[in-house]
Design a protein around this motif. Structure first.
Motif, PDB file in Angstrom:
ATOM      1  N   PRO A 126      -9.314   9.286  -2.415  1.00  0.00           N
ATOM      2  CA  PRO A 126      -9.089  10.619  -2.997  1.00  0.00           C
ATOM      3  C   PRO A 126     -10.009  11.708  -2.448  1.00  0.00           C
ATOM      4  CG  PRO A 126      -8.941   8.958  -4.710  1.00  0.00           C
ATOM      5  CD  PRO A 126      -9.392   8.241  -3.468  1.00  0.00           C
ATOM      6  N   LEU A 138      -1.205   9.152  -7.962  1.00  0.00           N
ATOM      7  CA  LEU A 138      -2.349  10.050  -7.892  1.00  0.00           C
ATOM      8  C   LEU A 138      -2.144  11.219  -8.843  1.00  0.00           C
ATOM      9  CD1 LEU A 138      -2.757  10.407  -4.009  1.00  0.00           C
ATOM     10  CD2 LEU A 138      -4.182   9.009  -5.521  1.00  0.00           C
ATOM     11  N   SER A 171       0.211   3.004  -8.652  1.00  0.00           N
ATOM     12  CA  SER A 171      -0.347   3.659  -7.457  1.00  0.00           C
ATOM     13  C   SER A 171      -0.066   5.153  -7.440  1.00  0.00           C
ATOM     14  CB  SER A 171       0.206   3.012  -6.180  1.00  0.00           C
ATOM     15  OG  SER A 171      -0.135   1.650  -6.135  1.00  0.00           O
ATOM     16  N   ALA A 201      -7.226   8.520  -8.378  1.00  0.00           N
ATOM     17  CA  ALA A 201      -6.338   7.367  -8.213  1.00  0.00           C
ATOM     18  C   ALA A 201      -6.224   6.676  -9.566  1.00  0.00           C
ATOM     19  CB  ALA A 201      -6.899   6.416  -7.161  1.00  0.00           C
TER      20      ALA A 201
END
Length: 336
Positions: A306, A281, A279, A330
């Motif tokens: 996002p 970014l 998870s 992501a």
């Protein structure tokens, strides 16, 4: 899949006449993207609801439009952004709830017309995202968002981005041509064209190819991020002041770049490897965005789409004196 970058169309919503303009521009864009008359009508409905809600609840704001990739063909992304006063998204999304004395069907209507809907709102303002695709088209499984704006809405943008996806691999590129305007755009496009020939090459090789392609132009800052979901590893190489970081709900890790100008002069590019957690970014941004921001100042934002994140960062941290690009990916949506 090769995704060539494009700038965001930003429409000011400050009076009733601009609602109709936003509807027409959005519907025309959908038609250009191959939407049927019925599907383009859905886009018009969503644009009208978003723009109308901006006027009713925030008095003014903007509607951002962008073509987005689908599994086949394209979709359209509409984002309403304002600076307050904010609202309770969970309550407002249900039909029958209204803060403006209306029947309260607006956000509920958005859920029926859009394939993707997401919202972030606090006292600083709101960002409402709607993505629409033709009825027989599915959204791209990769979740990413890009907010790119040229200085003073110049038709030429010196920032350029590119994404390439191949199975479990994704490679992201951001270039900031020196300065802004046509000469900066020419430099960025030359680099992106060289990168697109072989985006999954070793980043040092890609950087050298771009250096040669950008020779004779103004040159620019360049960052490449190559992620492989199979190994949970991200390789990063940056020359110049493109910012980049890996972010989870608990922490942020900056990615290292070196000084120089691609197309002019720099030492050999160096590649750094970073393990990628679940998870996580990836955020990459040009120096048109301030570097001192922290997603933890926005509770829950890291879990939003996002496109919400990139738009909010642009809203709150754009310097306003250069082109600006914010790309958010992501990484868990890249599958092996």
């Amino acid at each position: 899949m090769n995704l060539q970058g494009s700038t965001t169309t930003a429409l000011a919503i400050e009076d009733e006449s601009q609602v109709g303009h936003a509807r027409r521009v959005s519907q025309a864009m959908a038609t250009q993207l191959g939407f049927s008359e019925v599907d383009a009508g859905r886009v018009a409905i969503v644009a009208t609801e978003l723009a109308t809600n901006l006027l009713k609840h925030a008095q003014h704001g903007a509607l951002h439009l962008r073509a987005i990739p689908a599994q086949t063909g394209s979709g359209i992304e509409l984002i309403a952004v304002d600076r307050g006063p904010g609202f309770d998204a969970a309550r407002c999304i249900a039909d029958g709830f209204s803060t403006g004395g209306t029947p309260g069907t607006g956000l509920g209507a958005l859920t029926r017309q859009s394939q993707v809907l997401d919202i972030y709102s606090d006292s600083r303002g709101s960002v409402v995202l709607a993505q629409l695709f033709p009825r027989n088209v599915s959204a791209c499984p990769l979740r990413f968002g890009v907010s790119q704006h040229s200085l003073k809405d110049d038709p030429a943008c010196g920032d350029v981005w590119h994404l390439a996806v191949n199975g479990s691999q994704i490679c992201a590129l951001v270039i900031d041509g020196i300065g802004h305007g046509e000469d900066a755009e020419r430099a960025g496009l030359a680099g992106a064209a060289a990168f697109a020939v072989a985006p999954f090459s070793d980043p040092t090789s890609s950087m050298q190819d771009m250096h040669q392609a950008m020779n004779g132009t103004r040159g620019g800052a360049v960052a490449i991020a190559l992620y492989d979901a199979a190994s949970s590893n991200l390789r990063f190489s940056g020359i110049g002041n493109i910012g980049a970081c890996l972010i989870t709900a608990e922490k942020s890790r900056g990615l290292a770049s070196h000084p120089g100008i691609v197309g002019s002069q720099f030492r050999k590019a160096q590649v750094f490897d970073y393990p990628v957690e679940e998870s996580q970014l990836l955020i990459m941004y040009s120096d048109g965005l301030q570097s001192r921001w922290n997603l933890r100042d926005y509770p829950g934002l890291v879990h939003r789409h996002p496109s919400i994140i990139s738009t909010l960062l642009h809203r709150d941290f754009c310097r306003g004196r250069d082109d600006v690009t914010v790309m958010v990916i992501a990484l868990e949506t890249v599958r092996d």
